[in-house]
Design a protein around this motif. Sequence first.
Motif, PDB file in Angstrom:
ATOM      1  N   ALA A   1       0.831  -1.206   0.000  1.00 53.28           N
ATOM      2  CA  ALA A   1       0.000   0.000   0.000  1.00 53.28           C
ATOM      3  C   ALA A   1       0.866   1.257   0.000  1.00 53.28           C
ATOM      4  CB  ALA A   1      -0.926  -0.013   1.209  1.00 53.28           C
ATOM      5  N   ILE A   2       1.932   1.261   0.776  1.00 50.61           N
ATOM      6  CA  ILE A   2       2.835   2.412   0.812  1.00 50.61           C
ATOM      7  C   ILE A   2       3.486   2.624  -0.552  1.00 50.61           C
ATOM      8  CG2 ILE A   2       4.978   3.309   1.824  1.00 50.61           C
ATOM      9  CD1 ILE A   2       4.165   1.928   4.436  1.00 50.61           C
ATOM     10  N   ILE A   3       3.847   1.542  -1.215  1.00 53.53           N
ATOM     11  CA  ILE A   3       4.417   1.635  -2.557  1.00 53.53           C
ATOM     12  C   ILE A   3       3.416   2.298  -3.510  1.00 53.53           C
ATOM     13  CG2 ILE A   3       5.078   0.246  -4.577  1.00 53.53           C
ATOM     14  CD1 ILE A   3       6.374  -1.721  -2.540  1.00 53.53           C
ATOM     15  N   GLY A   4       2.153   1.891  -3.422  1.00 51.51           N
ATOM     16  CA  GLY A   4       1.124   2.515  -4.245  1.00 51.51           C
ATOM     17  C   GLY A   4       0.976   4.000  -3.947  1.00 51.51           C
ATOM     18  N   LEU A   5       1.031   4.382  -2.673  1.00 53.46           N
ATOM     19  CA  LEU A   5       0.935   5.795  -2.297  1.00 53.46           C
ATOM     20  C   LEU A   5       2.131   6.585  -2.818  1.00 53.46           C
ATOM     21  CD1 LEU A   5      -0.416   5.568   1.367  1.00 53.46           C
ATOM     22  CD2 LEU A   5      -1.585   6.554  -0.611  1.00 53.46           C
ATOM     23  N   ALA A   6       3.300   5.967  -2.828  1.00 50.42           N
ATOM     24  CA  ALA A   6       4.486   6.637  -3.360  1.00 50.42           C
ATOM     25  C   ALA A   6       4.317   6.913  -4.857  1.00 50.42           C
ATOM     26  CB  ALA A   6       5.732   5.790  -3.104  1.00 50.42           C
ATOM     27  N   VAL A   7       3.716   5.972  -5.563  1.00 54.37           N
ATOM     28  CA  VAL A   7       3.433   6.177  -6.984  1.00 54.37           C
ATOM     29  C   VAL A   7       2.430   7.324  -7.167  1.00 54.37           C
ATOM     30  CG1 VAL A   7       2.380   5.133  -9.035  1.00 54.37           C
ATOM     31  CG2 VAL A   7       3.986   3.814  -7.645  1.00 54.37           C
ATOM     32  N   LEU A   8       1.407   7.361  -6.340  1.00 53.87           N
ATOM     33  CA  LEU A   8       0.432   8.457  -6.385  1.00 53.87           C
ATOM     34  C   LEU A   8       1.115   9.794  -6.129  1.00 53.87           C
ATOM     35  CD1 LEU A   8      -2.442   9.609  -6.474  1.00 53.87           C
ATOM     36  CD2 LEU A   8      -2.697   8.960  -4.063  1.00 53.87           C
ATOM     37  N   PHE A   9       2.014   9.840  -5.165  1.00 51.69           N
ATOM     38  CA  PHE A   9       2.761  11.064  -4.859  1.00 51.69           C
ATOM     39  C   PHE A   9       3.532  11.534  -6.095  1.00 51.69           C
ATOM     40  CE2 PHE A   9       6.549  13.306  -3.369  1.00 51.69           C
ATOM     41  CZ  PHE A   9       6.008  14.209  -2.456  1.00 51.69           C
ATOM     42  N   LEU A  10       4.225  10.622  -6.755  1.00 50.85           N
ATOM     43  CA  LEU A  10       4.992  10.977  -7.952  1.00 50.85           C
ATOM     44  C   LEU A  10       4.083  11.483  -9.072  1.00 50.85           C
ATOM     45  CD1 LEU A  10       7.558   8.046  -8.004  1.00 50.85           C
ATOM     46  CD2 LEU A  10       8.133  10.485  -7.871  1.00 50.85           C
ATOM     47  N   ARG A  11       2.936  10.852  -9.221  1.00 53.96           N
ATOM     48  CA  ARG A  11       2.009  11.264 -10.278  1.00 53.96           C
ATOM     49  C   ARG A  11       1.479  12.670 -10.039  1.00 53.96           C
ATOM     50  NH1 ARG A  11       0.698  10.808 -15.536  1.00 53.96           N
ATOM     51  NH2 ARG A  11      -1.502  11.269 -15.892  1.00 53.96           N
ATOM     52  N   ARG A  12       1.174  12.985  -8.794  1.00 51.17           N
ATOM     53  CA  ARG A  12       0.571  14.273  -8.486  1.00 51.17           C
ATOM     54  C   ARG A  12       1.568  15.438  -8.566  1.00 51.17           C
ATOM     55  NH1 ARG A  12      -2.982  12.622 -10.290  1.00 51.17           N
ATOM     56  NH2 ARG A  12      -4.840  11.666  -9.367  1.00 51.17           N
ATOM     57  N   ILE A  13       2.839  15.155  -8.616  1.00 48.39           N
ATOM     58  CA  ILE A  13       3.825  16.232  -8.769  1.00 48.39           C
ATOM     59  C   ILE A  13       3.599  16.962 -10.083  1.00 48.39           C
ATOM     60  CG2 ILE A  13       6.287  16.740  -9.100  1.00 48.39           C
ATOM     61  CD1 ILE A  13       6.895  14.426  -7.198  1.00 48.39           C
ATOM     62  N   ASP A  14       3.380  16.215 -11.152  1.00 45.19           N
ATOM     63  CA  ASP A  14       3.201  16.823 -12.475  1.00 45.19           C
ATOM     64  C   ASP A  14       1.747  16.937 -12.902  1.00 45.19           C
ATOM     65  OD1 ASP A  14       5.982  17.136 -13.013  1.00 45.19           O
ATOM     66  OD2 ASP A  14       6.107  15.002 -13.466  1.00 45.19           O
ATOM     67  N   HIS A  15       0.851  16.218 -12.232  1.00 43.56           N
ATOM     68  CA  HIS A  15      -0.562  16.234 -12.624  1.00 43.56           C
ATOM     69  C   HIS A  15      -1.432  16.473 -11.392  1.00 43.56           C
ATOM     70  CE1 HIS A  15       0.467  14.776 -16.646  1.00 43.56           C
ATOM     71  NE2 HIS A  15       1.312  13.957 -16.038  1.00 43.56           N
ATOM     72  N   PRO A  16      -1.455  17.719 -10.908  1.00 44.88           N
ATOM     73  CA  PRO A  16      -2.202  18.017  -9.675  1.00 44.88           C
ATOM     74  C   PRO A  16      -3.710  18.104  -9.862  1.00 44.88           C
ATOM     75  CG  PRO A  16      -1.207  20.008 -10.558  1.00 44.88           C
ATOM     76  CD  PRO A  16      -0.711  18.882 -11.415  1.00 44.88           C
ATOM     77  N   ASP A  17      -4.166  18.270 -11.109  1.00 41.22           N
ATOM     78  CA  ASP A  17      -5.596  18.486 -11.357  1.00 41.22           C
ATOM     79  C   ASP A  17      -6.140  17.426 -12.304  1.00 41.22           C
ATOM     80  OD1 ASP A  17      -5.704  20.932  -9.834  1.00 41.22           O
ATOM     81  OD2 ASP A  17      -4.619  21.876 -11.499  1.00 41.22           O
ATOM     82  N   PRO A  18      -6.474  16.239 -11.784  1.00 45.04           N
ATOM     83  CA  PRO A  18      -6.996  15.183 -12.653  1.00 45.04           C
ATOM     84  C   PRO A  18      -8.332  15.561 -13.265  1.00 45.04           C
ATOM     85  CG  PRO A  18      -7.265  14.594 -10.342  1.00 45.04           C
ATOM     86  CD  PRO A  18      -6.406  15.824 -10.369  1.00 45.04           C
ATOM     87  N   GLN A  19      -8.536  15.141 -14.514  1.00 38.39           N
ATOM     88  CA  GLN A  19      -9.798  15.352 -15.198  1.00 38.39           C
ATOM     89  C   GLN A  19     -10.648  14.097 -15.075  1.00 38.39           C
ATOM     90  OE1 GLN A  19      -8.659  16.329 -19.187  1.00 38.39           O
ATOM     91  NE2 GLN A  19      -7.185  17.884 -18.536  1.00 38.39           N
ATOM     92  N   ARG A  20     -11.857  14.172 -15.591  1.00 34.21           N
ATOM     93  CA  ARG A  20     -12.734  12.997 -15.532  1.00 34.21           C
ATOM     94  C   ARG A  20     -12.545  12.145 -16.777  1.00 34.21           C
ATOM     95  NH1 ARG A  20     -18.692  14.280 -12.961  1.00 34.21           N
ATOM     96  NH2 ARG A  20     -17.974  15.019 -10.926  1.00 34.21           N
ATOM     97  N   ALA A  21     -12.421  10.854 -16.554  1.00 36.50           N
ATOM     98  CA  ALA A  21     -12.283   9.917 -17.665  1.00 36.50           C
ATOM     99  C   ALA A  21     -13.629   9.268 -17.964  1.00 36.50           C
ATOM    100  CB  ALA A  21     -11.251   8.850 -17.312  1.00 36.50           C
ATOM    101  N   ALA A  22     -13.682   8.529 -19.065  1.00 37.26           N
ATOM    102  CA  ALA A  22     -14.909   7.819 -19.433  1.00 37.26           C
ATOM    103  C   ALA A  22     -15.256   6.804 -18.348  1.00 37.26           C
ATOM    104  CB  ALA A  22     -14.714   7.118 -20.772  1.00 37.26           C
ATOM    105  N   ARG A  23     -16.546   6.726 -18.014  1.00 34.44           N
ATOM    106  CA  ARG A  23     -16.983   5.885 -16.899  1.00 34.44           C
ATOM    107  C   ARG A  23     -16.632   4.418 -17.106  1.00 34.44           C
ATOM    108  NH1 ARG A  23     -23.026   6.732 -14.949  1.00 34.44           N
ATOM    109  NH2 ARG A  23     -22.072   8.787 -14.611  1.00 34.44           N
ATOM    110  N   GLY A  24     -16.788   3.928 -18.324  1.00 35.22           N
ATOM    111  CA  GLY A  24     -16.476   2.525 -18.583  1.00 35.22           C
ATOM    112  C   GLY A  24     -15.010   2.212 -18.347  1.00 35.22           C
ATOM    113  N   LEU A  25     -14.140   3.104 -18.776  1.00 33.63           N
ATOM    114  CA  LEU A  25     -12.704   2.905 -18.570  1.00 33.63           C
ATOM    115  C   LEU A  25     -12.358   2.932 -17.086  1.00 33.63           C
ATOM    116  CD1 LEU A  25     -10.912   4.975 -21.362  1.00 33.63           C
ATOM    117  CD2 LEU A  25     -10.864   2.503 -21.032  1.00 33.63           C
ATOM    118  N   VAL A  26     -12.972   3.851 -16.364  1.00 31.82           N
ATOM    119  CA  VAL A  26     -12.710   3.954 -14.926  1.00 31.82           C
ATOM    120  C   VAL A  26     -13.117   2.672 -14.213  1.00 31.82           C
ATOM    121  CG1 VAL A  26     -13.415   5.117 -12.799  1.00 31.82           C
ATOM    122  CG2 VAL A  26     -12.868   6.468 -14.831  1.00 31.82           C
ATOM    123  N   GLY A  27     -14.295   2.143 -14.564  1.00 35.15           N
ATOM    124  CA  GLY A  27     -14.757   0.913 -13.939  1.00 35.15           C
ATOM    125  C   GLY A  27     -13.828  -0.250 -14.223  1.00 35.15           C
ATOM    126  N   LEU A  28     -13.377  -0.372 -15.473  1.00 39.83           N
ATOM    127  CA  LEU A  28     -12.482  -1.470 -15.842  1.00 39.83           C
ATOM    128  C   LEU A  28     -11.120  -1.308 -15.156  1.00 39.83           C
ATOM    129  CD1 LEU A  28     -11.930  -4.002 -17.471  1.00 39.83           C
ATOM    130  CD2 LEU A  28     -11.382  -2.552 -19.447  1.00 39.83           C
TER     131      LEU A  28
END
Length: 296
Positions: free
Chosen positions: A137-164
């Motif tokens: 879980a900590i490894i996953g959070l570290a990946v999230l931390f790295l992602r948010r450095i360059d992408h602080p404002d996520p947009q909405r994706a297609a619902r089907g893709l999100v579910g899959l």
Amino acid sequence: MGVTDTRWSLARWVRPLGWATLVANIMLVVTGGAVRLTGSGLGCPTWPRCTEESFRPHGELTLHAAIEFGNRMLTFVLVAIAVATFVSAWQTRRRELRRLSIVLALGIPAQAVIGGITVLTDLNPWIVSFHLLCSMAIIGLAVLFLRRIDHPDPQRAARGLVGLAWLTFAAAWVVLYIGTVVTGSGPHAGDLESKRNELDPLQVSQLHADSVFLFFGLSVGLLFALIAVGASREARRAVVVLLAVSFSQGAIGFVQYFTDLPEILVGFHMLGAALVSATVTWALLLVLDGRTSKPA
């Protein structure tokens, strides 16, 4: 150098420190595996001290004590990285990075306590399982931390893709959990006297294999879905990497099963589990961020 310059010089380290957090926690999984695979889980038979008299091994230092004590010392490296990451994230003045750095930092003492409980319970396989899953879980959070450095404002994706994507992520965690149960039923307990979970290794291994096939199938489906909607190269590459890691991990799993679980392969399998946690999180984030469409 003024206060503003100092703040910037600290904030610019946030990405390298984020990578250091990710790598260090993956290494913790590997060294924890080395402790168990060498039978050194009770090399320091108590906690928080190594022995009843001292926080470190004393007298004639055995190999098991050295391995277990070395793994405990890695905690201080993780603390240093966590503190530096928190300071750097704080100087960015970005709330999400601050929150994530706090959670990552709190994960280190939490893991130390869970590790202590595993020792005090003589390596209870269910506690050992929880200990490993917390690292994932900590490894996953570290990946999230790295992602948010360059992408602080996520947009909405297609619902089907999100579910899959979420279904694939959930299947990965089912695989990881059942994998820890398989380990708890097998021979690598961390100490010759430690009890196992008393489940049938053959049946649990079959369940684990079935979950792997489900996870791999969902990952393939996610890749085809991204291709169908014209996803960006980054999103497709993330899932391809996930598939490569998963395939390699599955291959190692089958080989180790049919070769009576040699320690070196089990060690690589644990590294692979950490990489699965990292890559499936990365793929999920790319879909949830809604950045899957090719630029017009």
